[in-house]
Design a protein around this motif. Sequence first.
Motif, mmCIF file in Angstrom:
data_model
loop_
_atom_site.group_PDB
_atom_site.id
_atom_site.type_symbol
_atom_site.label_atom_id
_atom_site.label_comp_id
_atom_site.label_asym_id
_atom_site.label_seq_id
_atom_site.Cartn_x
_atom_site.Cartn_y
_atom_site.Cartn_z
ATOM 1 N N GLN A 104 0.782 -1.229 0.000
ATOM 2 C CA GLN A 104 0.000 0.000 0.000
ATOM 3 C C GLN A 104 0.820 1.288 0.000
ATOM 4 O O GLN A 104 0.265 2.368 -0.155
ATOM 5 C CB GLN A 104 -0.935 0.013 1.214
ATOM 6 N N ALA A 108 -0.031 5.438 -0.993
ATOM 7 C CA ALA A 108 -0.105 6.312 0.172
ATOM 8 C C ALA A 108 0.822 7.521 0.050
ATOM 9 O O ALA A 108 0.538 8.597 0.575
ATOM 10 C CB ALA A 108 0.251 5.525 1.436
ATOM 11 N N ASP A 273 -2.070 12.518 5.141
ATOM 12 C CA ASP A 273 -2.160 11.985 3.783
ATOM 13 C C ASP A 273 -2.200 10.459 3.799
ATOM 14 O O ASP A 273 -2.989 9.836 3.088
ATOM 15 C CB ASP A 273 -0.969 12.472 2.962
ATOM 16 N N ILE A 274 -1.357 9.844 4.623
ATOM 17 C CA ILE A 274 -1.322 8.388 4.714
ATOM 18 C C ILE A 274 -2.634 7.851 5.284
ATOM 19 O O ILE A 274 -3.204 6.885 4.769
ATOM 20 C CB ILE A 274 -0.128 7.933 5.574
ATOM 21 N N LYS A 277 -5.436 8.179 2.630
ATOM 22 C CA LYS A 277 -5.266 7.312 1.476
ATOM 23 C C LYS A 277 -5.447 5.834 1.863
ATOM 24 O O LYS A 277 -6.161 5.096 1.168
ATOM 25 C CB LYS A 277 -3.875 7.535 0.859
ATOM 26 N N VAL A 278 -4.819 5.397 2.946
ATOM 27 C CA VAL A 278 -4.888 3.984 3.322
ATOM 28 C C VAL A 278 -6.309 3.601 3.689
ATOM 29 O O VAL A 278 -6.806 2.545 3.287
ATOM 30 C CB VAL A 278 -3.919 3.682 4.477
#
Length: 284
Positions: A104, A108, A273-274, A277-278
């Motif tokens: 992932q 990410a 952000d991570i 996105k994840v």
Amino acid sequence: MLDLSQLRSFVAVEQMGSFTLAADRLGLGQSTVSQHIQRLEATLGRKLLARDTHKVMLTGDGEALLTHARAMLSIEGQVQSLFKSNSLRGSLRLGVSEDFVTSQLPAALEDFVRSHPSVDLELTVALSGVLYEMQDNGDIDLVLAKRRLGDSRGKLVYREPLVWLARDPERLLAAGPLPLIAFPPPSVTRAIALEALGRNDVPWRIVCTCGSLSGLTAAARAGMGVLVQPRSMAPSGLKEIAAGRLPALEDVEFVLVPRKGADQALVAALSDDILQKVRGLRSA
């Protein structure tokens, strides 16, 4: 000229595999994203996306466009960063666990790198335990790794079940002491697996130890032994061993752990952000 808003929607749909999730990611209506894709396809005269009942996928022409679309959006981000007085600058040392990298991490990090071109991102890939040790020594600013249930460190990204995997489960389960393929210590998945086997008096032996997930996967695909991995990260070519054949494994949690003293603005931007996105990818 290609419209950057349309390209942004196109890349978001590819990342998320869904018009709905892409719209959420961009803060747009789903109909707007659909219109962007339709107009982009009309401009190029090519079909870029193929849809089935489960996911949106790129056509061959979509694959050809994707690299150029990312490059154009990257240039836009660099120009915007150049003229923004409050743009993020500096360096950030990110540590990511071995198994997360292969599944992932690219999605990410893609938007962060494009949106913050003046940030130098230094990436370290290692076992979760090693990353925590490096962070304690001041060598890593932000860790994205596993923790065991009950551990309070970091901010939860998501919880994941561990599973037993093998190419040929029936043969390996009948082979006497259970042959195990595992990361070396300090590995969270290794510790959980050995504790579960010990509590249930299941005899075992380590037949392969490797610090690289690609190495462990190759050994498992060769039929050498049983591998433990988070379910969503199970390598292709391996079968999940049915519940009850081996002891149940406790879940693990993936977390973000910032280092005290790190640049908080950079840490917060990358963490947000991570997380977004994840969680979006897992929803998909």
